[in-house]
Structure formats: structure tokens, C-alpha cells
Design a protein around this motif. Structure first.
Motif, short mmCIF file in Angstrom:
data_model
loop_
_atom_site.label_atom_id
_atom_site.label_comp_id
_atom_site.label_asym_id
_atom_site.label_seq_id
_atom_site.Cartn_x
_atom_site.Cartn_y
_atom_site.Cartn_z
N GLU A 1 17.67 71.24 -0.79
CA GLU A 1 17.82 72.67 -0.57
C GLU A 1 16.55 73.45 -0.88
OE1 GLU A 1 21.38 74.05 -2.47
OE2 GLU A 1 22.61 72.54 -1.48
N TRP B 1 20.80 61.31 -1.78
CA TRP B 1 22.25 61.51 -1.69
C TRP B 1 22.89 61.76 -3.05
CZ3 TRP B 1 26.37 57.98 -3.09
CH2 TRP B 1 27.63 58.39 -2.65
N ARG C 1 28.09 64.31 5.10
CA ARG C 1 26.65 64.31 5.35
C ARG C 1 26.16 62.91 5.67
NH1 ARG C 1 23.10 67.93 1.24
NH2 ARG C 1 23.58 69.98 2.07
N PHE D 1 19.63 67.59 2.80
CA PHE D 1 19.81 67.02 1.47
C PHE D 1 18.92 67.63 0.40
CE2 PHE D 1 21.76 63.76 4.07
CZ PHE D 1 22.84 63.39 3.30
N ASN E 1 28.50 72.09 -10.32
CA ASN E 1 28.62 72.83 -9.06
C ASN E 1 29.53 74.05 -9.20
OD1 ASN E 1 30.57 72.45 -6.15
ND2 ASN E 1 28.57 73.41 -6.18
N ARG F 1 24.21 73.54 -6.47
CA ARG F 1 24.64 72.65 -5.39
C ARG F 1 23.83 71.36 -5.37
NH1 ARG F 1 27.20 75.48 -1.06
NH2 ARG F 1 26.13 74.20 0.47
N ASN F 2 22.75 71.33 -6.15
CA ASN F 2 21.88 70.17 -6.16
C ASN F 2 21.48 69.85 -7.60
OD1 ASN F 2 18.98 68.90 -6.06
ND2 ASN F 2 19.85 68.53 -4.04
N ASP G 1 23.32 65.41 -4.60
CA ASP G 1 24.23 66.40 -4.01
C ASP G 1 25.44 66.58 -4.92
OD1 ASP G 1 25.65 68.08 -2.41
OD2 ASP G 1 25.65 66.78 -0.65
N ARG H 1 29.47 65.37 0.64
CA ARG H 1 28.61 64.19 0.46
C ARG H 1 28.92 63.10 1.47
NH1 ARG H 1 28.99 61.64 -4.71
NH2 ARG H 1 26.79 61.06 -4.67
#
Length: 352
Positions: free
Chosen positions: A88, A146, A158, A86, A280, A286-287, A149, A155
Motif C-alpha cells: 500500500e 502476502w 488476492r 500487496f 486491522n 491494513r498492512n 496483508d 488475502r
């Protein structure tokens, strides 16, 4: 006779599936920290499937103790896996290995010396309380991170993977504590094995439904290439990107407290899911926290390189840029630049 046969069949099937999963993860994502930790977690889970036995109070053999130690240490791997999955920017530190070694060593010593001396029940409770503590830590971190993300497809998967593993681990620990030395352990063992096999099969199925590149964070060089290759298309998305960058560059909204993705979505008048997809797919992130921190660090770099601000404390620059304390600022700054803020300021002063 029937239950022992079922136990052996379930253990064998579960271990085989976990070994295949570990090999597949290492082969496909061995260059990514989360992938390596996932493979290590699968191997540790195989050790758990081989070694655990609910309600057992008999002495542990010297050959069995190392496998039990690996199984116990796997809760630390699970915790680290959730961190890497979660976050990166997460990197392994020397003390992470020390924590794993301490838990595994305690399990080994517990099996060989403590349990025979003080009683198996007390030792089982101690080991499983440690396991519950790391599971609780992993779940807490998962819930907290969470929302950052940005990859929609991964999501839910995961969360399912972490939740399923945590629920099984919690169930196993509670059963170990509750049924240590009591009757009914044989049935509990079989039920536990059925749950473990079902969880492993469900996780494998869930992973097959998602592209591995979406599930695991990309390596830094891959992220950089994706960011450079990101193309902002025309039309509505272009206008939204322009509006978003005005919020970041002109209004410097990243300086405000609690700038969540929901805050930005409200400012832009769009749903959260659309903003996640925009950041994204159009900007290559990505985060969400990485996206936010890059703007904060860019401002901090400019301030640290400014000779007129040479006497301004680093903590002041950090808080002006939107950070709430010095620790997160230092970590984020070094993750992006490779040096600490103080080193960066000194390098810029020397170059001038």
C-alpha cells in the motif's frame, strides 16, 4: 469450421467481460492506484484476447502491431498491479512508464522489422521469455509480501487473482514458444481461449464475493480517517492491544531482526489470524509492514530531531530503529513524512 466459430465467440465474450470489468474498476476505484492499474490490466488483457494467435508465423500488419504491442506491454502492467495490490506504500515512478514503453516498443519493432528479417520463431521466443520474466517477478513479489496483508477476507482472493492470471500468462507464453510454426496450433488456440475465458470469469466471480474496499487498498485520506475512527473495545481485545503496545513502545520489539507477525503472535500467546484482525480492526492498519515501520520511523524522527544526536549518521539511526539498510529506511521515512531523513533533520535544526 467449428473451431474458428468457437474462437470468435470466446474472444468476443472474453473481450466484452474484460471491458465491463475495466469500466467497473475505473468507476469504483479510479482514485486508488491498485484500482487504476487493475483497470489498465483488464484493458491490456482485452487487447491480448483480440490479438494473440498461437503458432502464427505470418507477417504482422501495421494495423495489428500496435494491438500486439499493448498486449505484450500488459505483462509490465500486471507486475505493477501486483506491487500496488500487496504494497500500500507503492507509488508509480517515471521509470515504470519507461519499462512499459520499452517492452511495448520492442514488441512493435519485433513485429514490423525483426521478425520478417530474422524469423518469426526467434521473435516469438524472445517476446514470450520477456513475458515469463515479468510473470515470475510478480509471483515472487506476491509470495514475499502476502504475509503482511492484515485484511483476512481479501488475502485468499488476492492470491487467487494473481495466481490465476500468472498461470494463464505462463501457459500462454509456453504454448507460444512450443507451438510456434508447428501443427496443432488451431486446437491449442481454442484450448487457450477456453482457459482465458474461464480465468476471466473466475476472477470476476471472486471479486464479486469480496467488498471492493477490502480488495483494494484505501486511499491515504480514507486510511487516515479509518485510523482516527478506530475504537479499541473493552475486554480481551483491550488487554491484547495494551500488551501489544507494551511490546512496541516499552520493549521496542520492532528493533529486532525478522520481527514477523508470527513473532508478535507468539509473544502475545495468540494465533496469527487473531493478531492480524486486532491490528486491522482495532488499530486501523491494513498492512503489517506499515504498522511496524510507523513505530520505527517515530523513533528515527525523535533521534533526528535531537540536537545531541546531530553528528550521529543517518544509517546508524536507521539501524538502531530496526531497519537493515538505508534504502528501505529512506523510502519508508519519505512515505510517512514526505521528506528524506536528511531533509527532516535539517528542518528540525533550522526550526530550533
Amino acid at each position: 469450421m467449428m473451431l474458428p466459430t468457437i474462437d470468435i465467440a470466446l474472444r468476443g465474450a472474453t473481450v466484452a467481460l474484460l471491458l465491463v470489468l475495466a469500466a467497473s474498476l475505473f468507476r469504483g476505484f479510479g482514485t486508488v492506484l491498485a484500482g487504476r492499474l487493475a483497470a489498465a490490466f483488464a484493458l491490456g488483457s482485452a487487447a491480448h484476447a483480440v490479438s494473440y494467435s498461437i503458432g502464427a508465423t505470418s507477417p504482422v500488419s501495421i494495423a495489428h502491431a500496435p494491438v500486439l504491442a499493448l498486449s505484450t506491454g500488459n505483462v509490465v502492467v500486471f507486475w505493477l498491479f501486483t506491487r500496488a495490490l500487496f504494497d500500500e506504500t507503492f507509488r508509480l515512478r517515471w521509470w515504470h512508464a519507461l519499462v512499459w514503453a520499452a517492452v511495448a516498443a520492442f514488441s512493435f519493432v519485433n513485429c514490423i522489422w525483426i521478425a520478417p528479417a530474422s524469423g518469426a520463431r526467434l521473435s516469438i521466443i524472445a517476446i514470450n521469455l520477456i513475458a515469463l520474466g515479468f510473470i515470475a517477478l510478480a509471483v515472487t513479489q506476491t509470495v514475499a509480501s502476502w504475509s503482511s496483508d492484515l485484511v483476512e477476507r481479501r488475502r485468499s482472493v488476492r492470491v487467487f487473482i494473481v495466481s490465476a492470471a500468472a498461470l494463464y500468462g505462463g501457459l500462454n507464453a509456453v504454448l507460444q514458444i512450443a507451438m510456434s510454426g508447428s501443427g496443432g496450433a488451431e486446437i491449442a488456440n481454442t484450448v487457450n481461449l477456453v482457459v482465458l475465458a474461464a480465468v476471466v470469469a473466475a476472477i470476476c466471480y471472486a471479486m464479486m464475493r469480496v467488498d471492493g474496499a477490502d480488495l483494494f487498498p484505501a486511499a491515504p485520506e480514507v486510511q487516515a480517517e479509518a485510523s482516527e475512527a478506530a475504537v479499541v473495545e473493552s475486554g480481551a481485545d483491550q488487554k491484547l492491544v495494551d500488551a501489544l503496545m507494551r511490546l512496541m513502545d516499552d520493549e521496542r520489539i520492532y528493533r529486532h531482526d525478522n520481527v514477523t507477525i508470527g513473532t508478535l503472535a507468539s509473544k502475545l500467546g495468540i494465533p496469527e489470524y487473531r493478531l492480524r484482525r486486532l491490528i486491522n480492526q482495532r488499530l486501523g492498519y491494513r498492512n503489517y509492514n506499515v504498522f511496524l515501520n510507523e513505530h520505527r520511523i517515530a523513533e528515527a524522527k525523535a533521534a533526528l530531531a535531537d540536537p545531541s544526536q546531530a553528528e550521529v549518521p543517518v544509517i546508524t539511526i536507521a539501524m538502531d530503529a530496526g531497519f537493515q539498510s538505508l534504502g528501505p529506511f529512506n523510502r519508508a521515512f519519505k512515505a510517512i513524512t514526505g521528506v528524506t531523513p536528511t531533509e527532516y533533520r535539517r528542518l528540525k535544526a533550522t526550526a530550533a
